[in-house]
Write a protein that holds these residues in place. Structure first.
Motif, PDB file in Angstrom:
ATOM      1  N   MET A   1       0.841  -1.187   0.000  1.00  0.00           N
ATOM      2  CA  MET A   1       0.000   0.000   0.000  1.00  0.00           C
ATOM      3  C   MET A   1       0.885   1.248   0.000  1.00  0.00           C
ATOM      4  O   MET A   1       1.787   1.381   0.803  1.00  0.00           O
ATOM      5  N   THR A   2       0.612   2.159  -0.923  1.00  0.00           N
ATOM      6  CA  THR A   2       1.404   3.378  -0.993  1.00  0.00           C
ATOM      7  C   THR A   2       0.863   4.419  -0.019  1.00  0.00           C
ATOM      8  O   THR A   2      -0.324   4.478   0.245  1.00  0.00           O
ATOM      9  N   ALA A   3       1.784   5.217   0.468  1.00  0.00           N
ATOM     10  CA  ALA A   3       1.406   6.270   1.414  1.00  0.00           C
ATOM     11  C   ALA A   3       0.597   7.346   0.688  1.00  0.00           C
ATOM     12  O   ALA A   3       0.832   7.639  -0.481  1.00  0.00           O
ATOM     13  N   ASP A   4      -0.340   7.916   1.386  1.00  0.00           N
ATOM     14  CA  ASP A   4      -1.162   8.992   0.842  1.00  0.00           C
ATOM     15  C   ASP A   4      -0.296  10.249   0.746  1.00  0.00           C
ATOM     16  O   ASP A   4       0.237  10.719   1.747  1.00  0.00           O
ATOM     17  N   PRO A   5      -0.132  10.825  -0.438  1.00  0.00           N
ATOM     18  CA  PRO A   5       0.726  12.004  -0.587  1.00  0.00           C
ATOM     19  C   PRO A   5       0.080  13.309  -0.120  1.00  0.00           C
ATOM     20  O   PRO A   5       0.730  14.346  -0.145  1.00  0.00           O
ATOM     21  N   TRP A   6      -1.166  13.281   0.303  1.00  0.00           N
ATOM     22  CA  TRP A   6      -1.849  14.507   0.725  1.00  0.00           C
ATOM     23  C   TRP A   6      -1.105  15.125   1.902  1.00  0.00           C
ATOM     24  O   TRP A   6      -0.855  14.456   2.894  1.00  0.00           O
ATOM     25  N   PRO A   7      -0.743  16.410   1.818  1.00  0.00           N
ATOM     26  CA  PRO A   7       0.115  17.016   2.854  1.00  0.00           C
ATOM     27  C   PRO A   7      -0.580  17.357   4.176  1.00  0.00           C
ATOM     28  O   PRO A   7       0.095  17.710   5.136  1.00  0.00           O
ATOM     29  N   TRP A   8      -1.909  17.246   4.232  1.00  0.00           N
ATOM     30  CA  TRP A   8      -2.648  17.574   5.462  1.00  0.00           C
ATOM     31  C   TRP A   8      -3.368  16.312   5.932  1.00  0.00           C
ATOM     32  O   TRP A   8      -4.540  16.088   5.586  1.00  0.00           O
ATOM     33  N   PRO A   9      -2.719  15.484   6.716  1.00  0.00           N
ATOM     34  CA  PRO A   9      -3.288  14.178   7.066  1.00  0.00           C
ATOM     35  C   PRO A   9      -4.577  14.232   7.869  1.00  0.00           C
ATOM     36  O   PRO A   9      -5.339  13.274   7.869  1.00  0.00           O
ATOM     37  N   ALA A  10      -4.876  15.331   8.526  1.00  0.00           N
ATOM     38  CA  ALA A  10      -6.100  15.417   9.323  1.00  0.00           C
ATOM     39  C   ALA A  10      -7.326  15.735   8.471  1.00  0.00           C
ATOM     40  O   ALA A  10      -8.445  15.662   8.947  1.00  0.00           O
ATOM     41  N   ASP A  11      -7.128  16.090   7.211  1.00  0.00           N
ATOM     42  CA  ASP A  11      -8.255  16.467   6.361  1.00  0.00           C
ATOM     43  C   ASP A  11      -9.139  15.269   6.044  1.00  0.00           C
ATOM     44  O   ASP A  11      -8.644  14.194   5.694  1.00  0.00           O
ATOM     45  N   ASN A  12     -10.443  15.498   6.120  1.00  0.00           N
ATOM     46  CA  ASN A  12     -11.377  14.484   5.648  1.00  0.00           C
ATOM     47  C   ASN A  12     -11.672  14.785   4.176  1.00  0.00           C
ATOM     48  O   ASN A  12     -11.107  15.724   3.609  1.00  0.00           O
ATOM     49  N   GLN A  13     -12.557  14.019   3.555  1.00  0.00           N
ATOM     50  CA  GLN A  13     -12.828  14.210   2.129  1.00  0.00           C
ATOM     51  C   GLN A  13     -13.377  15.607   1.840  1.00  0.00           C
ATOM     52  O   GLN A  13     -13.016  16.217   0.832  1.00  0.00           O
ATOM     53  N   LEU A  14     -14.239  16.114   2.712  1.00  0.00           N
ATOM     54  CA  LEU A  14     -14.782  17.450   2.512  1.00  0.00           C
ATOM     55  C   LEU A  14     -13.684  18.506   2.611  1.00  0.00           C
ATOM     56  O   LEU A  14     -13.628  19.429   1.793  1.00  0.00           O
ATOM     57  N   ASP A  15     -12.784  18.360   3.580  1.00  0.00           N
ATOM     58  CA  ASP A  15     -11.664  19.302   3.707  1.00  0.00           C
ATOM     59  C   ASP A  15     -10.823  19.297   2.436  1.00  0.00           C
ATOM     60  O   ASP A  15     -10.402  20.352   1.947  1.00  0.00           O
ATOM     61  N   ARG A  16     -10.560  18.101   1.924  1.00  0.00           N
ATOM     62  CA  ARG A  16      -9.753  17.982   0.711  1.00  0.00           C
ATOM     63  C   ARG A  16     -10.438  18.682  -0.464  1.00  0.00           C
ATOM     64  O   ARG A  16      -9.814  19.437  -1.204  1.00  0.00           O
ATOM     65  N   ALA A  17     -11.724  18.430  -0.619  1.00  0.00           N
ATOM     66  CA  ALA A  17     -12.467  19.052  -1.720  1.00  0.00           C
ATOM     67  C   ALA A  17     -12.452  20.574  -1.599  1.00  0.00           C
ATOM     68  O   ALA A  17     -12.269  21.285  -2.599  1.00  0.00           O
ATOM     69  N   ARG A  18     -12.597  21.054  -0.385  1.00  0.00           N
ATOM     70  CA  ARG A  18     -12.591  22.506  -0.181  1.00  0.00           C
ATOM     71  C   ARG A  18     -11.216  23.102  -0.465  1.00  0.00           C
ATOM     72  O   ARG A  18     -11.110  24.184  -1.038  1.00  0.00           O
ATOM     73  N   ARG A  19     -10.152  22.410  -0.079  1.00  0.00           N
ATOM     74  CA  ARG A  19      -8.802  22.923  -0.380  1.00  0.00           C
ATOM     75  C   ARG A  19      -8.564  22.972  -1.884  1.00  0.00           C
ATOM     76  O   ARG A  19      -7.975  23.923  -2.409  1.00  0.00           O
TER      77      ARG A  19
END
Length: 124
Positions: A1-19
């Motif tokens: 399993m590859t690590a998630d490259p998203w730089p803000w690990p606390a973000d949920n899907q909604l946070d990600r979409a908003r960013r």
């Protein structure tokens, strides 16, 4: 399993979409400020004021309605009441109207604790 490259690990899907939406908004603002402002106004008219960043200062001791407290941290009122039931947030009732009030600092602290927990889980 590859690590998630998203730089803000606390973000949920909604946070990600908003960013992501915010990054597109910033790019449009640079390219065509008038069009960006038109779209901002449209989003506000549709009740989506979160699209336009706004600096908010708040007194941690300010007492907020359930609607305002939930909006402050971007959750539903039902989530706020679940936090109350779990003992994470205190509620105060006014004697004259019996509407629940929430201390802004308590609500902000709970939201921050939840984000820290999500970040810790994502780093495992």
């Amino acid at each position: 399993m590859t690590a998630d490259p998203w730089p803000w690990p606390a973000d949920n899907q909604l946070d990600r979409a908003r960013r992501i939406a915010q990054s597109y908004r910033e790019a449009l603002l640079e390219l065509d400020a008038a069009r960006c402002m038109d779209l901002d106004e449209r989003a506000r008219a549709l009740g989506q004021g979160w699209v336009v960043p706004e600096l908010v200062t708040i007194d941690e001791n300010e007492m907020l309605s359930a609607t305002a407290a939930a909006a402050l941290v971007g959750v539903n009122r039902s989530t706020l009441y679940r936090w109350v039931e779990a003992g994470h947030v205190s509620v105060v009732y006014r004697t004259n109207k019996q509407r629940p009030l929430f201390r802004a600092g308590d609500v902000l602290a709970r939201a921050a604790a939840q984000r820290r927990r999500r970040a810790q889980r994502a780093q495992r």
